[in-house]
Design an enzyme around this catalytic site. Sequence first.
Site, short mmCIF file in Angstrom:
data_model
loop_
_atom_site.label_atom_id
_atom_site.label_comp_id
_atom_site.label_asym_id
_atom_site.label_seq_id
_atom_site.Cartn_x
_atom_site.Cartn_y
_atom_site.Cartn_z
N GLU A 1 -49.71 -16.75 4.21
CA GLU A 1 -50.63 -16.17 5.20
C GLU A 1 -52.07 -16.42 4.77
O GLU A 1 -52.32 -16.67 3.59
CB GLU A 1 -50.45 -14.63 5.28
CG GLU A 1 -49.12 -14.18 5.84
CD GLU A 1 -48.91 -12.67 5.73
OE1 GLU A 1 -49.89 -11.92 5.60
OE2 GLU A 1 -47.74 -12.26 5.75
N ASN B 1 -55.95 -14.49 5.07
CA ASN B 1 -56.76 -13.34 5.47
C ASN B 1 -58.18 -13.79 5.73
O ASN B 1 -58.79 -14.46 4.89
CB ASN B 1 -56.73 -12.27 4.38
CG ASN B 1 -55.32 -11.82 4.09
OD1 ASN B 1 -54.53 -11.64 5.01
ND2 ASN B 1 -54.98 -11.66 2.83
N ARG C 1 -60.98 -12.09 6.03
CA ARG C 1 -61.94 -11.00 5.76
C ARG C 1 -62.28 -10.98 4.27
O ARG C 1 -61.63 -11.64 3.46
CB ARG C 1 -61.29 -9.66 6.10
CG ARG C 1 -60.03 -9.43 5.28
CD ARG C 1 -59.45 -8.04 5.35
NE ARG C 1 -58.41 -7.86 4.35
CZ ARG C 1 -57.15 -8.20 4.49
NH1 ARG C 1 -56.72 -8.76 5.61
NH2 ARG C 1 -56.28 -8.00 3.51
N LEU D 1 -37.61 -16.00 -1.13
CA LEU D 1 -37.84 -16.20 -2.57
C LEU D 1 -37.60 -14.85 -3.26
O LEU D 1 -38.18 -13.84 -2.87
CB LEU D 1 -39.27 -16.70 -2.82
CG LEU D 1 -39.65 -17.99 -2.06
CD1 LEU D 1 -41.10 -18.39 -2.35
CD2 LEU D 1 -38.70 -19.12 -2.42
N GLY E 1 -45.77 -6.90 5.54
CA GLY E 1 -44.36 -6.56 5.42
C GLY E 1 -43.72 -5.97 6.66
O GLY E 1 -42.52 -5.73 6.67
C1 MV4 Z 1 -41.80 -13.33 1.44
C2 MV4 Z 1 -41.07 -12.86 0.33
C3 MV4 Z 1 -40.07 -13.67 -0.16
N1 MV4 Z 1 -39.79 -14.86 0.42
N2 MV4 Z 1 -41.51 -14.52 1.98
C4 MV4 Z 1 -44.29 -9.34 2.21
C5 MV4 Z 1 -45.52 -9.11 3.01
C6 MV4 Z 1 -45.90 -10.42 3.60
N3 MV4 Z 1 -47.29 -10.64 3.39
C7 MV4 Z 1 -45.06 -11.44 2.95
N4 MV4 Z 1 -44.10 -10.74 2.14
C8 MV4 Z 1 -43.12 -11.39 1.50
N5 MV4 Z 1 -42.81 -12.63 1.99
C9 MV4 Z 1 -40.52 -15.25 1.47
N6 MV4 Z 1 -40.23 -16.42 2.05
C10 MV4 Z 1 -41.42 -11.62 -0.21
C11 MV4 Z 1 -42.45 -10.88 0.38
C12 MV4 Z 1 -42.76 -9.64 -0.28
C13 MV4 Z 1 -43.99 -9.46 -0.91
C14 MV4 Z 1 -44.97 -10.43 -0.92
C15 MV4 Z 1 -46.18 -10.24 -1.55
C16 MV4 Z 1 -46.42 -9.06 -2.22
C17 MV4 Z 1 -45.48 -8.08 -2.24
C18 MV4 Z 1 -44.26 -8.26 -1.60
C19 MV4 Z 1 -43.29 -7.25 -1.63
C20 MV4 Z 1 -42.11 -7.43 -0.99
C21 MV4 Z 1 -41.84 -8.62 -0.30
#
Ligand code: MV4
Length: 449
Positions: free
Chosen positions: A287, A289, A291, A203, A165
């Site tokens: 993404e 990971n 690990r 999203l 994040g």
């Molecule tokens: C996003 C998303 C909505 N739309 N990508 C947050 C951390 C990073 N790993 C990716 N994240 C997000 N990417 C798109 N295109 C919302 C998040 C996100 C989120 C994702 C997974 C678990 C918790 C989250 C909390 C807030 C935002």
Amino acid sequence: MFKKVLIANRGEIALRIHRACQEMGIRTVAVHSTADTAAMHVRLADESVCIGPPSARDSYLNVPAILSAAAITGAEAIHPGYGFLSENANFAEMVEAHGLAFIGPTAAHIRMMGDKIAAKDAMRRLGVPLVPGSLGELATLEEARAVAEEVMYPVLIKAAAGGGGRGMKVAHDASEIEEAWRVARTESKAAFGNDAVYLEKYLDKPRHIELQVMADSYGNVVHFGERDCSLQRRHQKLVEEAGSPVLTTADRDALGAQVTRALKDLGYRNAGTLEFLWQDGQFCFIEMNTRLQVEHPVTEMVCGVDLVKQQLRVAAGEPLGYTQEDVRFHGHAIECRITAEDPDTFAPSPGRVTMYHAPGGLGVRVDSALYSGYSVPPNYDSLVAKLVVHAATRPEAIARMRRSLNEMVVEGIKTTLPLHRAIMEAPEFVAGDYTIHWLEKFVAGLRAD
Ligand code: MV4
């Protein structure tokens, strides 16, 4: 197989790795900071080496000290656990340069997946579905505007070096794109020393679903199904489940087939996790990971496998010895991450644990380095126990988790046990009806009451 393995970590995960080694007849070397001389992982390991002062930078991230500890003890391999040096490609490279085995992927794959743009590019080429967005790095603000118009607002600008994040900015409409572009680049330059950013359609109500994979050095790749990690607050996961309450067996098989084919093409080896956002029945890769993850036990419970033993075997050059058809999914598992934090404010609560009692019984597993009289140091991550339950069905697993949370006692410090008890009673959780935003609102509601 290795005769001696150095565990470059602390806490419950150091213990978890030690346990796998012991059962395989592998001797273990613990490394520890001066804050951890009385830690459980140090007590249980066959040998231990102090590698520096409390600050992680000077101990658990101290590469020369860790390599020296391996050299003086004659360890043949290093398991990095999670966090610390686990996704540091330079460390993996250095371990191998010293003639030791790194228990994880190749440095090249760690480096590739550490760059979120390179990771997405690789997955796109291999046919894994992505969130609509820019193809690679955004060169200019004008390009950001053009891609945003194409995929339609709202959009997110993300740091290539990011994850968890950080360096992520939303633009709800065209009036916000310039600010998002500027702030995302500035923040990612400051945090990671790299201002490369990319753009994705935002999203608004996804679930976070991730797929566990394991690969050997001979092109055999299997998956161990998914974990639903949507229950998080400020990018810290609190509860994870395997399987996801919203996925069918057909969904899992289809995603698994796509992902294992991609990783075989990539020549990936050892454990890995692909993160997806799931919304309206669609998976979008975000993404990977490289690990072992904190939440790996829920996968172990439903698959009946020991992922750490698998990591050790493939790192020692052994083949997986089974195929996807041999992987079976049984029942449902839930993990609660118990942290040493105030359950209302999340303020850290280190200190002496005057009494510790772990729950037990059928289908209950506790991964923890706690003991009565242990002092939780203030220097590290606040995770003190992972309470994991397994049962034939999700409702039975919830009942088992409620029962286990009520049996568990940690006195002397504040923990998030009361919050977990509340989550297990929440109608939305019980119904499996939640997105990545639900827990944040639930916690805010509890505080307002
Ligand atoms: C996003 C998303 C909505 N739309 N990508 C947050 C951390 C990073 N790993 C990716 N994240 C997000 N990417 C798109 N295109 C919302 C998040 C996100 C989120 C994702 C997974 C678990 C918790 C989250 C909390 C807030 C935002």
